[in-house]
Structure formats: C-alpha cells, structure tokens
Design a protein around this motif. Structure first.
Motif, short mmCIF file in Angstrom:
data_model
loop_
_atom_site.label_atom_id
_atom_site.label_comp_id
_atom_site.label_asym_id
_atom_site.label_seq_id
_atom_site.Cartn_x
_atom_site.Cartn_y
_atom_site.Cartn_z
N ALA A 76 0.84 -1.20 0.00
CA ALA A 76 0.00 0.00 0.00
C ALA A 76 0.87 1.25 0.00
CB ALA A 76 -0.93 0.00 1.21
N GLY A 77 1.94 1.22 0.76
CA GLY A 77 2.87 2.35 0.79
C GLY A 77 3.54 2.56 -0.56
N GLN A 78 3.91 1.47 -1.21
CA GLN A 78 4.52 1.54 -2.54
C GLN A 78 3.53 2.15 -3.55
OE1 GLN A 78 7.87 1.17 -1.88
NE2 GLN A 78 7.98 0.04 -3.79
N ALA A 79 2.29 1.67 -3.51
CA ALA A 79 1.28 2.17 -4.43
C ALA A 79 1.04 3.66 -4.20
CB ALA A 79 -0.03 1.39 -4.26
N LYS A 80 1.00 4.06 -2.94
CA LYS A 80 0.79 5.48 -2.60
C LYS A 80 1.95 6.32 -3.13
CE LYS A 80 -0.06 8.57 1.29
NZ LYS A 80 0.98 9.23 1.99
N ALA A 81 3.17 5.85 -2.96
CA ALA A 81 4.35 6.59 -3.43
C ALA A 81 4.33 6.73 -4.94
CB ALA A 81 5.62 5.89 -2.97
N GLN A 82 3.97 5.66 -5.64
CA GLN A 82 3.90 5.70 -7.11
C GLN A 82 2.83 6.69 -7.56
OE1 GLN A 82 3.38 1.67 -8.42
NE2 GLN A 82 5.48 1.09 -7.96
N THR A 83 1.69 6.68 -6.90
CA THR A 83 0.60 7.59 -7.25
C THR A 83 1.03 9.03 -7.02
OG1 THR A 83 -1.04 5.92 -6.67
CG2 THR A 83 -1.80 8.19 -6.75
N GLU A 84 1.70 9.29 -5.90
CA GLU A 84 2.17 10.65 -5.62
C GLU A 84 3.20 11.10 -6.64
OE1 GLU A 84 3.47 10.40 -1.55
OE2 GLU A 84 1.45 10.68 -0.77
N SER A 112 2.80 14.21 -9.17
CA SER A 112 3.82 15.27 -9.19
C SER A 112 4.32 15.49 -10.62
CB SER A 112 4.98 14.88 -8.28
OG SER A 112 6.00 15.84 -8.36
N ASN A 113 4.54 14.40 -11.35
CA ASN A 113 4.99 14.52 -12.74
C ASN A 113 3.94 15.21 -13.60
OD1 ASN A 113 7.43 13.26 -12.23
ND2 ASN A 113 6.76 11.25 -12.90
N LEU A 114 2.67 14.87 -13.38
CA LEU A 114 1.60 15.53 -14.14
C LEU A 114 1.52 17.01 -13.81
CD1 LEU A 114 -1.24 12.85 -13.96
CD2 LEU A 114 0.05 13.55 -15.98
N THR A 115 1.70 17.34 -12.55
CA THR A 115 1.68 18.74 -12.13
C THR A 115 2.83 19.49 -12.78
OG1 THR A 115 0.66 18.15 -10.03
CG2 THR A 115 1.75 20.28 -10.13
N ASP A 116 4.01 18.88 -12.79
CA ASP A 116 5.17 19.51 -13.44
C ASP A 116 4.91 19.73 -14.92
OD1 ASP A 116 6.49 19.46 -11.02
OD2 ASP A 116 7.79 17.77 -11.52
N LYS A 117 4.34 18.73 -15.59
CA LYS A 117 4.05 18.85 -17.02
C LYS A 117 3.04 19.96 -17.27
CE LYS A 117 5.13 14.12 -18.37
NZ LYS A 117 4.59 12.82 -18.80
N ALA A 118 2.01 20.03 -16.45
CA ALA A 118 0.98 21.06 -16.61
C ALA A 118 1.59 22.45 -16.39
CB ALA A 118 -0.17 20.82 -15.65
N SER A 119 2.44 22.57 -15.39
CA SER A 119 3.09 23.85 -15.10
C SER A 119 3.99 24.26 -16.26
CB SER A 119 3.90 23.74 -13.81
OG SER A 119 4.59 24.92 -13.56
N SER A 120 4.72 23.31 -16.79
CA SER A 120 5.60 23.57 -17.91
C SER A 120 4.80 23.99 -19.14
CB SER A 120 6.43 22.32 -18.22
OG SER A 120 7.28 22.55 -19.31
N ALA A 121 3.69 23.32 -19.39
CA ALA A 121 2.84 23.67 -20.53
C ALA A 121 2.25 25.06 -20.36
CB ALA A 121 1.72 22.63 -20.69
N ALA A 122 1.85 25.39 -19.14
CA ALA A 122 1.29 26.72 -18.88
C ALA A 122 2.35 27.79 -19.11
CB ALA A 122 0.76 26.79 -17.45
N GLN A 123 3.57 27.55 -18.65
CA GLN A 123 4.65 28.51 -18.84
C GLN A 123 4.95 28.69 -20.33
OE1 GLN A 123 6.12 30.48 -16.63
NE2 GLN A 123 7.50 31.37 -18.11
N SER A 124 4.97 27.60 -21.06
CA SER A 124 5.24 27.65 -22.49
C SER A 124 4.15 28.44 -23.22
CB SER A 124 5.32 26.22 -23.05
OG SER A 124 5.54 26.25 -24.43
N THR A 125 2.90 28.21 -22.83
CA THR A 125 1.78 28.94 -23.43
C THR A 125 1.89 30.43 -23.13
OG1 THR A 125 0.35 27.01 -23.26
CG2 THR A 125 -0.74 29.13 -23.48
#
Length: 65
Positions: A10-18, A22-35
């Motif tokens: 369960a801890g492993q699954a939680k870490a992977q989900t987090e 985090s990666n999706l948030t980074d990608k969204a932030s990067s896309a917003a900055q690029s736009t």
C-alpha cells in the motif's frame, strides 16, 4: 499475505501515485509557462507589426515630417 506485506505494498502504491501526480503537475506547469511565453511573443510581434504599419502610414501621408 501478512499485514506487514500489505502495508508495504500500500505504501509503494501510494508513493507511485504521488510521483505520477507530481509529474503531471510539473508537465501542466511547464505547458502553462510555455503557453504564456508564446502569448507574450505573439503580443510583441503584433506590437512590432502595428508600429511598422503606423510608420508606413506616416510615410505615405507625409505625417513623419
């Protein structure tokens, strides 16, 4: 399976989900900055074209003297 193993998984699954979130948030932030940068660049190009147009109009009408 014992409870310790279940807790570990369960801890492993939680870490992977987090990490994925985090990666999706980074990608969204990067896309917003690029736009934002693209919009700023387009705005600067439009301003330059407007200045060029005004200069052409002034030249054509003799207003630049």
């Amino acid at each position: 399976m014992d409870s310790q193993n279940i807790n570990y998984q369960a801890g492993q699954a939680k870490a992977q989900t987090e990490e994925k979130a985090s990666n999706l948030t980074d990608k969204a932030s990067s896309a917003a900055q690029s736009t934002k940068e693209s919009i700023q660049e387009a705005g600067a190009q439009m301003q330059a074209k407007a200045r060029d147009t005004m200069d052409s109009v002034k030249e054509a009408t003799g207003m630049n003297k």
